[in-house]
Design a protein around this motif. Sequence first.
Motif, PDB file in Angstrom:
ATOM      1  N   GLY A   1      28.952   1.929  49.248  1.00 16.15           N
ATOM      2  CA  GLY A   1      29.659   1.448  50.433  1.00 16.15           C
ATOM      3  C   GLY A   1      29.436  -0.003  50.727  1.00 16.15           C
ATOM      4  O   GLY A   1      30.158  -0.604  51.522  1.00 16.15           O
ATOM      5  N   GLY A   2      28.432  -0.598  50.083  1.00 17.07           N
ATOM      6  CA  GLY A   2      28.128  -1.990  50.385  1.00 17.07           C
ATOM      7  C   GLY A   2      29.113  -2.966  49.779  1.00 17.07           C
ATOM      8  O   GLY A   2      29.333  -4.045  50.302  1.00 17.07           O
ATOM      9  N   THR A   3      29.705  -2.565  48.658  1.00 13.08           N
ATOM     10  CA  THR A   3      30.644  -3.436  47.960  1.00 13.08           C
ATOM     11  C   THR A   3      31.769  -2.584  47.406  1.00 13.08           C
ATOM     12  O   THR A   3      31.776  -1.362  47.542  1.00 13.08           O
ATOM     13  N   THR A   4      32.680  -3.232  46.725  1.00 15.13           N
ATOM     14  CA  THR A   4      33.761  -2.490  46.075  1.00 15.13           C
ATOM     15  C   THR A   4      33.373  -2.060  44.663  1.00 15.13           C
ATOM     16  O   THR A   4      34.217  -1.647  43.890  1.00 15.13           O
ATOM     17  N   GLU A   5      32.086  -2.139  44.328  1.00 18.27           N
ATOM     18  CA  GLU A   5      31.664  -1.649  43.024  1.00 18.27           C
ATOM     19  C   GLU A   5      31.616  -0.138  43.089  1.00 18.27           C
ATOM     20  O   GLU A   5      30.722   0.447  43.712  1.00 18.27           O
TER      21      GLU A   5
ATOM     22  N   SER B   1      30.618   5.189  45.551  1.00 22.03           N
ATOM     23  CA  SER B   1      30.004   3.888  45.763  1.00 22.03           C
ATOM     24  C   SER B   1      29.010   4.005  46.916  1.00 22.03           C
ATOM     25  O   SER B   1      29.074   4.942  47.719  1.00 22.03           O
TER      26      SER B   1
ATOM     27  N   TYR C   1      30.250   6.978  49.669  1.00 15.63           N
ATOM     28  CA  TYR C   1      31.714   6.980  49.626  1.00 15.63           C
ATOM     29  C   TYR C   1      32.158   7.656  48.330  1.00 15.63           C
ATOM     30  O   TYR C   1      31.601   7.396  47.269  1.00 15.63           O
TER      31      TYR C   1
END
Lengths: 111, 113
Positions: free
Chosen positions: B97-101, B95, B31
């Motif tokens: 894509g797994g988290t908003t980190e 990122s 992303y």
Amino acid sequence: LAKTTQPISMDSYEGQEVNITCSHNNIATNDYITWYQQFPSQGPRFIIQGYKTKVTNEVASLFIPADRKSSTLSLPRVSLSDTAVYYCLVGLNSGYSTLTFGKGTMLLVSP
Amino acid sequence: EPEVTQTPSHQVTQMGQEVILRCVPISNHLYFYWYRQILGQKVEFLVSFYNNEISEKSEIFDDQFSVERPDGSNFTLKIRSTKLEDSAMYFCASSDGGTTEAFFGQGTRLTVV
């Protein structure tokens, strides 16, 4: 999107613990709480993320009460280099979820 | 530690000119995003990009803006005809894509004169 409210600024001294509270009264069931840090003229940097209770990493702790309507970022023993803007964000925990930054909290650490 | 790199660090352009801001996201990220921050204001979302297409864009991202991933490593933001109000710091982020980190680059300071 859940709106967040946090203090505009905070002052502290080196070595003290700093707690920055963020309120997010309309947080949705699937929302996570994420905190970012931004130094002047730099991009934001991820600090910590949580859903409920307490999360701790090498940088900070995040406390989230049971109703999840607020959260507190705790920075232990701050140093001058912790002077920055701290943002509280609320949203889905996914790369699809865009980050909506508020004005953040400007933390000034003095000697 | 892997990082997002942006070039140039500072660009000055005349009003009406086209500019291309470049970013190299972290290699295994899926992303990509552009944000901007006008001096003294908050960080604003512009656009997100996934699977070679725009997945979301803000009201700021009008027809003057476009994004492209021309090859496997670069991610660009083009402003077709710059306006004075486009002056800002532009941040690229990526990122997995797994988290908003999301990992942000150091930014490109765009000055339109």
